[in-house]
Design a protein around this motif. Structure first.
Motif, PDB file in Angstrom:
ATOM      1  N   GLN A 160      52.690  36.955  37.115  1.00  0.00           N
ATOM      2  CA  GLN A 160      53.279  37.816  38.146  1.00  0.00           C
ATOM      3  C   GLN A 160      54.676  37.306  38.471  1.00  0.00           C
ATOM      4  O   GLN A 160      54.884  36.101  38.597  1.00  0.00           O
ATOM      5  CB  GLN A 160      52.411  37.818  39.410  1.00  0.00           C
ATOM      6  CG  GLN A 160      51.048  38.461  39.173  1.00  0.00           C
ATOM      7  CD  GLN A 160      50.215  38.550  40.456  1.00  0.00           C
ATOM      8  OE1 GLN A 160      50.656  38.143  41.516  1.00  0.00           O
ATOM      9  NE2 GLN A 160      49.018  39.095  40.322  1.00  0.00           N
ATOM     10  N   LEU A 188      53.238  45.787  40.955  1.00  0.00           N
ATOM     11  CA  LEU A 188      52.325  45.406  42.041  1.00  0.00           C
ATOM     12  C   LEU A 188      52.529  46.289  43.268  1.00  0.00           C
ATOM     13  O   LEU A 188      51.676  46.378  44.128  1.00  0.00           O
ATOM     14  CB  LEU A 188      52.516  43.933  42.404  1.00  0.00           C
ATOM     15  CG  LEU A 188      52.016  42.956  41.323  1.00  0.00           C
ATOM     16  CD1 LEU A 188      52.503  41.541  41.613  1.00  0.00           C
ATOM     17  CD2 LEU A 188      50.503  42.977  41.216  1.00  0.00           C
ATOM     18  N   SER A 207      53.037  42.713  37.435  1.00  0.00           N
ATOM     19  CA  SER A 207      51.983  41.898  36.831  1.00  0.00           C
ATOM     20  C   SER A 207      51.984  42.200  35.342  1.00  0.00           C
ATOM     21  O   SER A 207      51.977  43.366  34.940  1.00  0.00           O
ATOM     22  CB  SER A 207      50.631  42.271  37.439  1.00  0.00           C
ATOM     23  OG  SER A 207      49.597  41.948  36.536  1.00  0.00           O
ATOM     24  N   GLU A 242      47.625  36.175  32.714  1.00  0.00           N
ATOM     25  CA  GLU A 242      48.384  37.096  33.562  1.00  0.00           C
ATOM     26  C   GLU A 242      49.547  36.374  34.225  1.00  0.00           C
ATOM     27  O   GLU A 242      49.396  35.254  34.720  1.00  0.00           O
ATOM     28  CB  GLU A 242      47.476  37.685  34.663  1.00  0.00           C
ATOM     29  CG  GLU A 242      48.171  38.819  35.407  1.00  0.00           C
ATOM     30  CD  GLU A 242      47.607  39.089  36.804  1.00  0.00           C
ATOM     31  OE1 GLU A 242      46.700  38.371  37.242  1.00  0.00           O
ATOM     32  OE2 GLU A 242      48.130  40.017  37.451  1.00  0.00           O
TER      33      GLU A 242
END
Ligand SMILES: [Zn+2]
Length: 392
Positions: A257, A295, A183, A255
């Motif tokens: 990911q 993560l 992330s 953000e």
């Protein structure tokens, strides 16, 4: 005590729920499965050790050893399953159903169906005839964090070769990619969109980061390639992006990911460092704050020696060529401890993690024969074969 039949053992294992999940609402202890295996292993004369992985969550590893000495053969894998949605099943996932030459049940193929085979082998060999130990390993939390396998590092394993019984359709698997999931968060300052000087735009910063990531992906693909994988190069997938709330507000936070599938030889820690540097460079001077967070801990890629003794034995005995797969396993953790680790099991990955998961009964029979051959070569044959099977 007489060992129950394969079917009885599998039914009991399936009936003992052992879901592992990073979501605490779904996560379950694996102790009931460990206790079943421990009881059966003791009944066939094995020495049983139960190692706590996370006692608060009821998670344990099991090591059951038949015979004395070192450099034995380890057969094992994980006893946890993924969570399941019973509404999508045609029968109770925790009740073994036999139909059309298949065993249906949660974890039947991935990979509770492997353990009764190992126990049957242990019951069949005469412990006194063992030149090297035969070891059963059962681990916790493979489907979530691989915590059980990570913990093995501190355990003394009396084995130099390991078969991990994950579903491979009985093909000996010596390679798989590794995986990391990250992330990346950028924090700027929101403000009225009419004047860019009022804020620091996190989406614009993320645009720079994404550009740098895609460039890095190309560089990695140029540097690393292995044609033995279906996708020969490392991959990087942009999977999730969140940021901003209004077209007329400067975005203050964004953000991203993504995952990275790495090839054998690529180092998790080094990639993590490269990533942090690349992202920091991409937003340098913008006033954005960058945080990079894995993560989960990541799983290394695995590559066993293509000429390895165990791999060659499995190729010969199964009649199937060695191959690579696209999913991660606990094999690299055992390889990291110096064992030759090969993935080989009766299930099929196509049925794993699916409603109505099943295991072909004919495959269990074939697997039993192959494993019996491996045990003979590595544990019970004459001293010369024993020496050949050892390290060195
Ligand atoms: Zn599995």
């Amino acid at each position: 005590m007489k060992l129950p039949s394969y079917r009885e053992m599998l039914a009991a294992l399936v009936a003992a729920p052992s879901v592992s999940s990073t979501d605490p609402a779904l996560d379950q202890p694996n102790r009931p499965v460990i206790d079943l295996l421990a009881g059966w292993a003791e009944s066939v004369g094995a020495r049983v050790e139960i190692e706590p992985v996370d006692e608060a969550r009821g998670k344990y590893n099991l090591l059951a050893t038949l015979g004395e000495g070192e450099s034995g053969l380890l057969l094992g894998g994980h006893v946890d399953t993924v969570p399941c949605d019973p509404d999508r099943w045609h029968s109770d996932p925790w009740r073994l159903r036999e139909e059309g030459g298949r065993y249906y049940g949660l974890g039947a193929t991935d990979m509770k169906g492997f353990f009764p085979l190992v126990l049957e082998l242990m019951a069949r060999v005469d412990a006194a005839s063992l030149r090297r130990p035969l070891v059963l390993l059962a681990t916790a939390d493979e489907e979530s964090t691989m915590a059980g396998a990570r913990l093995l590092d501190g355990v003394r394993l009396p084995a130099s070769h390991a078969v991990i019984g994950e579903p491979t359709d009985l093909a000996p698997v010596f390679m798989h990619k590794g995986i990391m999931m990250e992330s990346l968060r950028l924090t700027g300052r929101s403000g009225h969109s009419s004047n860019p000087a009022l804020g620091v735009n996190a989406i614009e910063g993320m645009h720079e980061v994404i550009g740098a990531l895609l460039h890095w992906r190309e560089q990695l693909a140029g540097k690393w390639s292995d044609e033995r994988f279906e996708v020969p190069v490392p991959t990087l997938n942009l999977g999730v992006i969140h940021g901003g709330d209004n077209p007329n507000r400067i975005c203050g936070e964004c953000e991203l990911q993504f995952d990275l599938r790495l090839l054998p030889g690529m180092d998790l820690a080094e990639l993590e460092r490269d990533l942090a540097r690349l992202a920091a460079d991409a937003v340098a001077g913008t006033g954005l704050k960058m945080e990079l967070q894995p993560l989960f801990e990541g799983v290394p890629a695995h590559r066993a020696d293509p000429d390895g003794e165990l791999l060659q034995a499995l190729v010969e005995l199964s009649g199937r060529p060695a191959k690579s797969v696209a999913f991660g396993t606990e094999a690299p953790f055992l390889a990291g401890m110096g064992l030759e680790a090969v993935v080989f099991g009766p299930g099929s990955i196509d049925q794993a993690h699916q409603p109505d998961e099943y295991l072909e009964i004919s495959r269990t029979e074939e697997c039993r024969t192959v494993l019996a051959g491996v045990v003979e070569r590595f544990c019970t044959r004459g001293p010369e074969a024993g020496r050949r099977a050892g390290h060195g």
